[in-house]
Design an enzyme around this catalytic site. Structure first.
Site, short mmCIF file in Angstrom:
data_model
loop_
_atom_site.label_atom_id
_atom_site.label_comp_id
_atom_site.label_asym_id
_atom_site.label_seq_id
_atom_site.Cartn_x
_atom_site.Cartn_y
_atom_site.Cartn_z
N HIS A 9 93.12 15.09 12.11
CA HIS A 9 92.04 14.43 11.34
C HIS A 9 91.21 15.44 10.53
O HIS A 9 91.69 16.53 10.26
CB HIS A 9 91.19 13.58 12.28
CG HIS A 9 92.04 12.70 13.17
ND1 HIS A 9 92.58 11.51 12.75
CD2 HIS A 9 92.52 12.90 14.42
CE1 HIS A 9 93.33 11.00 13.72
NE2 HIS A 9 93.31 11.82 14.75
N GLU A 23 86.50 13.06 17.15
CA GLU A 23 87.77 13.75 17.40
C GLU A 23 87.99 14.92 16.45
O GLU A 23 88.41 16.01 16.87
CB GLU A 23 88.93 12.75 17.28
CG GLU A 23 90.29 13.39 17.58
CD GLU A 23 91.45 12.41 17.43
OE1 GLU A 23 91.22 11.24 17.10
OE2 GLU A 23 92.60 12.85 17.65
N HIS A 78 95.12 16.68 19.24
CA HIS A 78 94.37 15.42 19.14
C HIS A 78 93.59 15.13 20.42
O HIS A 78 93.83 15.76 21.46
CB HIS A 78 95.34 14.25 18.88
CG HIS A 78 95.90 14.28 17.49
ND1 HIS A 78 95.45 13.47 16.50
CD2 HIS A 78 96.86 15.08 16.95
CE1 HIS A 78 96.12 13.74 15.38
NE2 HIS A 78 96.98 14.72 15.63
N GLU A 143 97.49 15.23 23.28
CA GLU A 143 96.33 14.31 23.38
C GLU A 143 95.51 14.79 24.57
O GLU A 143 95.88 14.60 25.73
CB GLU A 143 96.81 12.88 23.60
CG GLU A 143 97.53 12.25 22.40
CD GLU A 143 96.58 11.73 21.31
OE1 GLU A 143 95.35 11.95 21.43
OE2 GLU A 143 97.08 11.12 20.36
ZN LIG Z 1 94.13 11.78 16.67
#
Ligand SMILES: [Zn+2]
Length: 265
Positions: A9, A23, A78, A143
Site C-alpha cells: 500500500h 497498514e 502486509h 501478513e
Molecule cells: Zn495489505
C-alpha cells in the site's frame, strides 16, 4: 543476491485500518527496519524497495520494478484484517516452474518470522495475489498480525515488536539465501551521499566548487567499475541512513541531485 522489498500500500491507498493504525505506515516501517538489519549485519546482497516514503505505487509498477531489476527474491509486507490473530504467508497458487523452490524458500522465511515474533501460526498458504503471481522470481507475501484485532494491534503499536517482525524477515531471508554475516572485525558500514559521478576529474572538481559555494563540503572518491574510472563527489558520509537521506533532501533543495551508496570499510 538481489532482494526486492515491497512495503504494501502507500500514498492514497492506506490499506487496512483499525485501532488507530494504518497498514501503509506499518508496512513501510517494517520494510525500512528490514533493509537496515540486512545492510548493517549481512553482506553479499543488494536491495531495491518499491517505495521508501508514503507514496502511491500501483501493483503493476511494483512487479515491473522487481522484474526489470532482475530480483532474485521478492517479499511483499502486509498487515491482515477481517478478524483473527497471528501470522500467515502466501505464495502463488498457480502451477509454475519454480513452485517447489518458491515454497521451500517461503518455509524458511515463514518459520523464522514465527520464531522471532511468537505470533500464532496461521499457516503457509497460497493465493492468486498480484505480487506473487506477476513477479518472475520466487516471491512471498507476509501478513503480519491483524490490525483490527486489539491484541495484535497492541503489539503492532510497539516499535520493539516491529523490530521483531523485521528481524524475522531478515534472518529468514539470510538463512534461505546463505547471506554471510558481516564479521565484527572492525568493519563499519557508511552511507555515502554521491552528489555527482563523472568520467572527467575536471567536472568532478567543478562540482566540488559548486557545492562549496552553496556551503556543502565534499571530496572526490575514485570508483572503478567494468574498467571505467569514475570520479565520485561524496558530500557526506554517515553511519546512519537517516542522516544520509536528510543530506539528499538538503542537496535537492539547493539544486543538486544525489544518491546514497552503502560502503563497508
Ligand atoms: Zn495489505
Amino acid at each position: 543476491m538481489k532482494l526486492f522489498i515491497d512495503p504494501g500500500h502507500g500514498g492514497t491507498d492506506p490499506g487496512a485500518q483499525g485501532n488507530g493504525l494504518q497498514e501503509k505506515n506499518l508496512t513501510l516501517n517494517i520494510a525500512l527496519k528490514l533493509r537496515n538489519i540486512l545492510e548493517q549485519e549481512y553482506t553479499g546482497h543488494s536491495i531495491m524497495m518499491s517505495r521508501t516514503t508514503d507514496k502511491t505505487v500501483s501493483l503493476t509498477e511494483r512487479t515491473n520494478m522487481a522484474n526489470n531489476w532482475g530480483a532474485n527474491y521478492l517479499v511483499s509486507i502486509h498487515i491482515n484484517a477481517g478478524g483473527g490473530t497471528g501470522f500467515e504467508s502466501y505464495t502463488y497458487n498457480g502451477s509454475y516452474a519454480g513452485k517447489a523452490e518458491t515454497n521451500r524458500l517461503r518455509g524458511i522465511v515463514h518459520d523464522e518470522i514465527i520464531r522471532q515474533t511468537g505470533f500464532y501460526n496461521r499457516g503457509k498458504k497460497e493465493a492468486n495475489f498480484h505480487m506473487v503471481r506477476e513477479s518472475r522470481m520466487p516471491a512471498v507475501l507476509t501478513e503480519n498480525g491483524f490490525i483490527d484485532t486489539v491484541a495484535d494491534a497492541n503489539l503492532l503499536k510497539q516499535d520493539a515488536f516491529l523490530n521483531k517482525i523485521a528481524r524475522g524477515h531478515a534472518v529468514g531471508i539470510a538463512k534461505a539465501f546463505n547471506l554471510k554475516k558481516k564479521s565484527d572485525s572492525g568493519t563499519t558500514t557508511y552511507y555515502r551521499v554521491v552528489a555527482g559521478s563523472f568520467v572527467s576529474r575536471t567536472y568532478a572538481e567543478q562540482r566540488v566548487n559548486e557545492l562549496t559555494q552553496k556551503g556543502f563540503s565534499s571530496f572526490i572518491d575514485i570508483y572503478k567499475q567494468a574498467g571505467t574510472t569514475y570520479y565520485r563527489v561524496i558530500c557526506g558520509s554517515f553511519m546512519e541512513r537517516q542522516y544520509a537521506e536528510e543530506r539528499v533532501t538538503q542537496l535537492k533543495k539547493a539544486g543538486f541531485e544525489s544518491f546514497i551508496v552503502v560502503v563497508t570499510l
